[in-house]
Design an enzyme around this catalytic site. Structure first.
Site, short mmCIF file in Angstrom:
data_model
loop_
_atom_site.label_atom_id
_atom_site.label_comp_id
_atom_site.label_asym_id
_atom_site.label_seq_id
_atom_site.Cartn_x
_atom_site.Cartn_y
_atom_site.Cartn_z
N GLU A 12 6.75 62.50 -98.94
CA GLU A 12 6.51 61.74 -98.14
C GLU A 12 4.68 61.89 -99.08
O GLU A 12 4.03 61.26 -98.24
CB GLU A 12 5.97 60.94 -96.96
N ASN A 48 -1.39 51.16 -79.67
CA ASN A 48 -1.42 52.00 -80.33
C ASN A 48 -2.93 53.12 -80.10
O ASN A 48 -2.21 54.45 -80.84
CB ASN A 48 -1.49 52.11 -81.91
N CYS A 87 7.76 64.49 -84.03
CA CYS A 87 7.21 63.69 -84.88
C CYS A 87 7.05 64.03 -86.48
O CYS A 87 7.24 65.41 -86.69
CB CYS A 87 6.67 63.06 -84.07
N ASP A 128 -0.45 56.32 -95.02
CA ASP A 128 0.18 56.84 -94.00
C ASP A 128 1.44 55.68 -93.61
O ASP A 128 1.83 55.29 -94.56
CB ASP A 128 -0.66 55.19 -93.19
N LYS A 176 -13.84 62.87 -86.52
CA LYS A 176 -13.29 63.10 -86.77
C LYS A 176 -13.74 63.96 -88.10
O LYS A 176 -13.25 66.11 -87.66
CB LYS A 176 -12.43 62.36 -87.56
N ARG A 190 -7.19 62.25 -85.25
CA ARG A 190 -5.87 61.03 -86.04
C ARG A 190 -6.41 59.83 -85.99
O ARG A 190 -6.46 58.54 -85.03
CB ARG A 190 -5.00 60.85 -85.18
N SER A 219 7.60 62.91 -92.84
CA SER A 219 6.46 63.84 -93.31
C SER A 219 6.08 64.75 -93.30
O SER A 219 6.93 65.68 -92.30
CB SER A 219 5.20 62.89 -93.25
N HIS A 242 2.14 67.46 -82.32
CA HIS A 242 0.67 67.36 -82.30
C HIS A 242 -0.38 68.67 -82.00
O HIS A 242 -1.22 68.20 -82.25
CB HIS A 242 0.43 66.18 -81.38
N GLU A 283 10.81 61.83 -79.11
CA GLU A 283 9.65 63.11 -78.76
C GLU A 283 10.10 63.45 -77.40
O GLU A 283 9.87 63.08 -76.28
CB GLU A 283 8.39 62.05 -78.38
#
Length: 770
Positions: free
Chosen positions: A497, A120, A741, A502, A19, A528, A446, A709, A680
């Site tokens: 937020e 997920n 999103c 999370d 990451k 992510r 968020s 994204h 979405e």
């Protein structure tokens, strides 16, 4: 003798090294050479880790800088023309497909993402057209195999299979016809897969694992001739390669009737998700020479395997195969991608609780232990005894329950699932109460989780600052978020937020019944990663969780402020659930806890509340015969959380990556009785909206106007064109303008530009489309 193997392994790095390297490369802080160096280090570390646990067979080709499905698209040239002709390097072209690219004169949107079956994990959707021509464009599968082989590992290359790639793909925007049948491409695609197998054979590969999880779906039963044609092609192209056909996430069902006749050397079955299929599989393959890979160690949960029970299953399989242990492979049920890497990095969990769990590294050790015990039961006696004590301790704990929670759930009445007024009455009340214009603008909740926010959270967690200091910082952040939204001109605001790490972990930390980890990260998509909470006992809410922040945010503005909650089914599906009670019971307990929160938000003067359920579709069982029961309790759990408030309170929900073409899912979304759903949609065109129109969906809808994204900023004109397209399918009075999103992964510069264009597009819509 039998062998041990795992189907795949996490590729994020024990301390999220991948990451950090990816994001450093994207921000221009390191070179491509430095990024690829990190990738190689992590691949070799993965092979070493698996081998050190005692596993015989090491999977290669499962490591990815972004997504293994995208890697397969790159390998076979499944690349839309705009990306192929972009002039970008192979690495940057791949990242552009995943997350878009908008610099150096190149403006490309990201490709569509979808959920990988019922997990997920998100994959980049392959796109096919009439002109799709396949060829080996990237030798990554061969390179990864050779790298492991040269390092001394017994490597088995892994490929996502051709039928699954076609099944999870879509007709691309470049296609001449929307009705183009991508299955007509299968012979060409199978031929190129055959070429790759031949090259892997030349490189020294003996076995190749080909993943075909499409066999766990109902659709797999309709592909008998396609499987026969494809795997005969592969066998002819590379006769010396032994193909292990891997299925997972569910049962193979009646596809076993044609699988037994395929020219394959091995079949992997998931005995964690579908233990009941073993007898049928063993019966079908008993008279063949096919090796059966037993998925006995779960690749989807974090609980220790009951090794004694798993060993009995393995012994049963050997017996059914004539006592020939060479025809058995002991394995994980699926790739271990869906689990954290290791327990060794967990320092804060109580030892008696930590002892219940097994992460990817420990699961590899369980696989090796089972294989050793199958060869010689006496060799693992001590380990099995320790394992049984651990299993017993967990089960003894699970027998405890919270009587108050159980009694409250048992007392729920049918009326507790219903709003007091129908939507037709509520909608008029809410529009006036919230003073909403046509095409009201909002966001999904968020806003950017900046470096400063993360630093303050870390300092508070470490005790370096007081709670008062931390809350003062959060208040300043909320003030800034509210001010920015008012300046942009958004109609229904959110508090951003900043207090949340999370969308699931935050709530789990404030609910009784959960435990948490320090470094148990799991990849969701790209860079992510999430740390799923673990449900260990009955769930309840000891105190309000969000009211303090929503109430404070509302005090800063005259515009309506949305309370933001994660829904019960999503909290369940994005946690590691208990194994001793039903998912329905767990979801409804969470629903009752959220019901209290919703009521307290209304009492605090919050008249718009969003309860997100992006994971309802994700939790849908893979077989249609199991859908009805799941959707019933999933919908009931949401309604239990949201039905106690007055008609003037606007209840919204959010969905992403859902299967809106599925009539059962559409009916379930309607049954939720939310006042508005946001979806979405930015990469789906009019397809989803046509579905809502044809289904005669009656409530408000917020189709996403831009892809969160991607750092790309669509123009006002582009967003207005989308909004205008929406009105061809949905009445303008029911359309909201919002992103796909939440914006936590974007920078302030990116999301401010995106939102300004969105608000301008909505304003233009009020003038030109009213």
């Amino acid at each position: 003798m039998s062998q041990s193997a795992v189907l795949g392994f996490p590729r994020i790095g024990p301390l999220r090294e991948v990451k950090k390297a990816n994001e450093a490369y994207w921000s221009g802080k390191i070179s491509s050479e430095e990024l690829l160096k990190v990738a190689k280090e992590q691949r070799l570390l993965t092979y070493q880790t698996i081998k050190e646990q005692g596993v015989d067979v090491i999977p290669t080709g499962t490591f990815s800088l972004y997504d293994h499905v995208l890697d397969i698209s790159n390998t076979f040239g499944i690349v839309p023309e705009a990306y192929a002709k972009s002039g970008l390097s192979a690495l940057d072209q791949s990242f552009a497909m995943a997350r878009g690219h908008q610099k150096g004169g190149v403006d490309l949107p990201a490709q569509e993402m979808q959920k990988w079956f019922d997990s997920n994990y998100h994959y980049i959707v392959p796109e096919f057209t009439e002109s799709s021509a396949f060829a080996i464009k990237d030798t990554k599968p061969i390179d990864d195999f050779l790298e492991a082989k040269q390092a001394g590992y017994n490597a088995r290359p892994v490929l996502v299979g051709p039928l699954t790639i076609l099944a999870i793909g879509k007709v691309g925007a470049d296609a001449k016809s929307e009705t183009f049948d991508r299955w007509t491409l299968l012979p060409k695609l199978a031929a190129v897969y055959g070429e790759l197998l031949a090259k892997l054979s030349e490189a020294g590969a003996e076995w190749v694992q080909i993943d075909e999880p499409i066999l766990a779906l109902d659709a797999g039963a309709d592909l008998a001739s396609e499987f026969k044609q494809t795997y005969e092609t592969l066998a002819k192209a590379a006769p010396s390669i032994k193909v292990l056909l891997a299925t997972y996430f569910g049962r193979v069902g009646n596809t076993v009737n044609f699988l037994k006749d395929l020219p394959i050397a091995g079949l992997h079955v998931d005995l964690d998700r579908a233990p009941e299929q073993l007898d049928e599989v063993l019966s079908a393959f008993a008279s063949t020479n096919v090796v059966i890979s037993l998925g006995l160690v779960s690749g989807r949960n974090i609980w220790k395997t009951d090794l004694s029970a798993a060993l009995q299953t393995a012994q049963k399989a050997v017996s059914a195969l004539g006592g020939d242990a060479k025809r058995v492979i002991i394995s994980s049920s699926s790739s271990l991608l869906h689990t954290p890497i290791t327990l060794k990095n967990e320092k804060k969990l109580a030892p008696e609780i930590l002892d219940w769990f097994s992460f990817a590294t420990e699961k590899a050790a369980e696989v090796a232990t089972l294989n050793a015990a199958l060869k010689d039961p006496n060799s693992a006696t001590a380990i099995l005894e320790v394992n049984q004590r651990s299993i017993k301790a967990r089960r003894d704990f699970e027998k405890n329950s919270n009587p108050a929670v159980r009694e409250r759930l048992a007392a729920v009445k049918e009326s507790d699932y219903k709003r007091s007024e129908p939507f037709s009455v509520r909608s008029e009340t809410q529009r006036k109460h919230l003073n909403l214009p046509t095409f009201p603008t909002t966001t999904i909740g968020s806003f950017p989780q900046t470096k400063e926010i993360r630093q303050y959270r870390a300092r508070f967690t470490k005790g370096e600052i007081t709670q008062a200091e931390y809350e003062k910082f959060l208040e300043a952040e909320i003030q800034d978020v509210v001010k920015r939204q008012e300046e942009i001109g958004i109609d229904v605001l959110v508090h951003g937020e900043p207090e949340r790490n999370d969308m699931v972990q935050y709530f789990g930390e404030l609910l009784d019944g959960f435990v948490f980890t320090q470094n148990a990260w799991v990849q969701s998509f790209g860079s992510r990663y999430v740390r799923p909470p673990i449900i260990v006992s009955d769930v309840s809410r000891p105190a309000p969780m969000t009211v303090r922040w929503s109430k404070y945010a509302q005090s800063l503005t005259k515009r309506p402020m949305k309370g933001m909650l994660t829904g019960p089914v999503t909290i369940l599906n994005w946690s590691f659930p208990r194994a001793d009670v039903t998912r329905e019971l767990q979801a409804k307990q969470i629903g009752l806890a959220l019901r209290d929160e919703v009521s307290d938000l209304e009492k605090a003067g919050i008249f718009a509340i969003q309860v997100d359920e992006p994971a309802i579709r994700e939790g849908l069982p893979l077989r249609s015969q199991d859908h009805t029961a799941y959707l019933k309790w999933a919908v009931d759990s949401f309604k239990l959380a949201t039905s106690s408030i007055s008609p003037s309170v606007h209840i919204a929900s959010h969905f992403c990556y859902s299967d809106f073409a599925n009539k059962q899912i559409m009916q379930s979304i309607l049954d939720l009785d939310a006042d508005m759903v946001s979806i979405e949609n930015s990469k789906a065109g009019a397809k989803i909206l046509k579905t809502f129109r044809d289904f005669k969906y009656t409530q408000d809808i917020g189709p996403g106007l831009f892809d969160i994204h991607s750092p790309r900023v669509p123009s006002e004109e582009e967003m207005f064109a989308r909004l205008k397209d929406f009105t061809a399918h949905i009445e303008k009075e029911r359309i909201w303008a919002n992103p796909d999103c939440g914006l936590k992964t974007r920078t302030w510069e990116e999301c401010t530009a995106q939102l300004k264009n969105m608000v301008a597009a909505a304003a233009r819509g009020r003038k030109e489309l009213a």
